[in-house]
Write a protein that holds these residues in place. Structure first.
Motif, short mmCIF file in Angstrom:
data_model
loop_
_atom_site.label_atom_id
_atom_site.label_comp_id
_atom_site.label_asym_id
_atom_site.label_seq_id
_atom_site.Cartn_x
_atom_site.Cartn_y
_atom_site.Cartn_z
N UNK A 41 -21.64 -22.66 15.43
CA UNK A 41 -20.42 -23.08 16.13
C UNK A 41 -20.52 -22.84 17.64
N UNK A 42 -21.11 -21.72 18.02
CA UNK A 42 -21.26 -21.50 19.46
C UNK A 42 -22.25 -22.48 20.08
N UNK A 43 -23.26 -22.88 19.30
CA UNK A 43 -24.17 -23.92 19.80
C UNK A 43 -23.43 -25.23 20.02
N UNK A 44 -22.48 -25.54 19.14
CA UNK A 44 -21.69 -26.75 19.35
C UNK A 44 -20.93 -26.68 20.68
N UNK A 192 -18.41 -16.53 18.61
CA UNK A 192 -17.82 -17.29 17.51
C UNK A 192 -17.22 -16.39 16.45
N UNK A 193 -17.68 -15.15 16.33
CA UNK A 193 -17.02 -14.21 15.43
C UNK A 193 -15.58 -13.98 15.89
N UNK A 194 -15.37 -13.93 17.20
CA UNK A 194 -14.06 -13.61 17.76
C UNK A 194 -13.20 -14.82 18.06
N UNK A 195 -13.82 -15.98 18.35
CA UNK A 195 -13.07 -17.10 18.94
C UNK A 195 -13.19 -18.36 18.12
N UNK A 196 -12.06 -19.04 17.92
CA UNK A 196 -12.09 -20.34 17.25
C UNK A 196 -12.49 -21.43 18.24
N UNK A 197 -12.45 -22.68 17.79
CA UNK A 197 -12.92 -23.79 18.62
C UNK A 197 -12.17 -23.85 19.96
N UNK A 198 -10.85 -23.77 19.91
CA UNK A 198 -10.06 -23.92 21.13
C UNK A 198 -10.33 -22.78 22.11
N UNK A 199 -10.44 -21.56 21.60
CA UNK A 199 -10.68 -20.43 22.51
C UNK A 199 -12.08 -20.49 23.09
N UNK A 200 -13.05 -20.97 22.31
CA UNK A 200 -14.40 -21.13 22.85
C UNK A 200 -14.42 -22.20 23.93
N UNK A 201 -13.65 -23.28 23.72
CA UNK A 201 -13.60 -24.34 24.73
C UNK A 201 -13.03 -23.81 26.05
N UNK A 202 -11.99 -22.97 25.97
CA UNK A 202 -11.43 -22.37 27.18
C UNK A 202 -12.46 -21.45 27.83
N UNK A 203 -13.18 -20.68 27.02
CA UNK A 203 -14.20 -19.80 27.57
C UNK A 203 -15.27 -20.60 28.29
N UNK A 204 -15.68 -21.72 27.71
CA UNK A 204 -16.68 -22.57 28.35
C UNK A 204 -16.18 -23.05 29.71
N UNK A 205 -14.92 -23.49 29.77
CA UNK A 205 -14.36 -23.94 31.04
C UNK A 205 -14.42 -22.82 32.08
N UNK A 206 -14.10 -21.63 31.66
CA UNK A 206 -14.07 -20.51 32.60
C UNK A 206 -15.48 -20.12 33.05
N UNK A 207 -16.42 -20.14 32.14
CA UNK A 207 -17.80 -19.83 32.51
C UNK A 207 -18.31 -20.85 33.52
N UNK A 208 -18.09 -22.14 33.25
CA UNK A 208 -18.60 -23.18 34.12
C UNK A 208 -17.89 -23.19 35.48
#
Length: 315
Positions: A41-44, A192-208
């Motif tokens: 999921x994190x790879x996605x 991905x253990x901690x974050x669902x799809x939406x939270x990972x998407x927000x994290x990606x935005x913040x990292x970038x």
């Protein structure tokens, strides 16, 4: 890094072999993680941003970091080492997250260690810092491995002043205040253990976006310290405080004061029966960490290879 991608006939998922070759040095670990749903999921989410993600790592400031008031010292020590937060996830550990975060190391843990972690970690929230390594450049050691090398060994005698564990004044093997992802493949998995799809998407935005999460981090610290009293983790003082406590905690302390030996299992059972906010809980948890004799099973190795600063070393 992996010197070679896994042969096609060994592929067990759709995870790109090029990603696996950059996020871990271990072919064995690549095979195991490639079929784990968390890593997939994190790879996605992050697989297309690998160059940026190699400079990102996680540091979880655990429940005892709040009780021991190590939250601010930790963020200061991390900043001094060149790591700054681009995101933060505050969560409460439970049985599932404890087992999933430490899945590939729990096979070496004694039963008492697992039960102690089940009692300690859910007592207060954990603050998961998503950190950018400001010193990272393409071709350099990934952020996760550099942070682990700075964290320092578990043995206090081997720690140096520059080690984070030395700077935080780690109490013992269980009250060590922080968990850091071993290498980039673990960063992906634990997100991905901690974050669902939406939270990972927000994290990606913040990292970038190179987001500055420090104000959110400090606000989280304020909330936790306002809600949870400080504790000294002093074994002797904990027993003295318990001696004046009502109910089962006081009874245990009275028996000990009378010269009777109090077993670890009894203290664990007493703690298990108390709510998280009980005023004597951290005293009991402190006693548990001192009564616990064996953390790891002798002669048993972790189910995945350990990572050291010799990144890209032995295959």
């Amino acid at each position: 890094m992996l010197s070679e991608a896994m042969p096609d006939q060994e592929r067990l998922s759709e995870v790109d072999q090029e990603i696996l070759g950059q996020v871990t040095w271990s072919p064995e670990k690549a095979r195991i993680y490639s079929v784990e749903q968390y890593f997939r999921e994190s790879c996605w989410t992050f697989g297309g941003d690998l160059p940026r993600m190699l400079g990102i790592t996680l540091c979880m400031l655990k429940a005892e970091a709040t009780a021991g008031r190590r939250l601010r010292p930790a963020i200061q020590a991390l900043a001094g080492a060149g790591f700054r937060p681009v995101d933060v996830v505050v969560f409460r550990h439970g049985r599932q997250t404890i087992r999933e975060v430490w899945r590939h190391h729990f096979n070496i843990a004694t039963r008492d260690r697992v039960e102690a972690m089940d009692l300690i970690l859910p007592t207060t929230d954990t603050v998961c810092l998503v950190l950018k390594d400001t010193e990272w450049q393409p071709g350099r050691m990934p952020a996760a491995i550099r942070l682990n090398s700075l964290k320092g060994p578990a043995d206090p005698a081997q720690r140096l002043p520059e080690h984070l564990r030395h700077q935080l004044g780690v109490v013992n093997g269980l009250f060590n205040f922080m968990h850091c992802s071993d290498e980039t493949i673990d960063v992906f998995r634990e997100i991905a253990v901690l974050c669902d799809d939406d939270r990972r998407a927000l994290m990606r935005e913040r990292v970038l976006a190179d987001h500055d999460a420090l104000p959110e981090v400090l606000a989280a610290f304020d909330t936790l310290e306002r809600t949870h009293p400080a504790h000294d983790f002093d074994h002797g003082l904990s027993w003295k405080r318990l001696l004046g406590a009502p109910g089962a905690p006081g009874e245990l302390a009275a028996r000990r004061a009378a010269g009777e030996e109090v077993a670890l299992a009894e203290v664990m059972a007493c703690t298990r029966a108390l709510p998280y906010e009980h005023p004597n809980r951290w005293d009991l948890l402190t006693v548990i960490t001192h009564l616990l004799e064996d953390m790891n099973l002798p002669g048993v190795s972790p189910s995945v290879p350990n990572v050291t600063a010799d990144w890209g070393g032995p295959r």
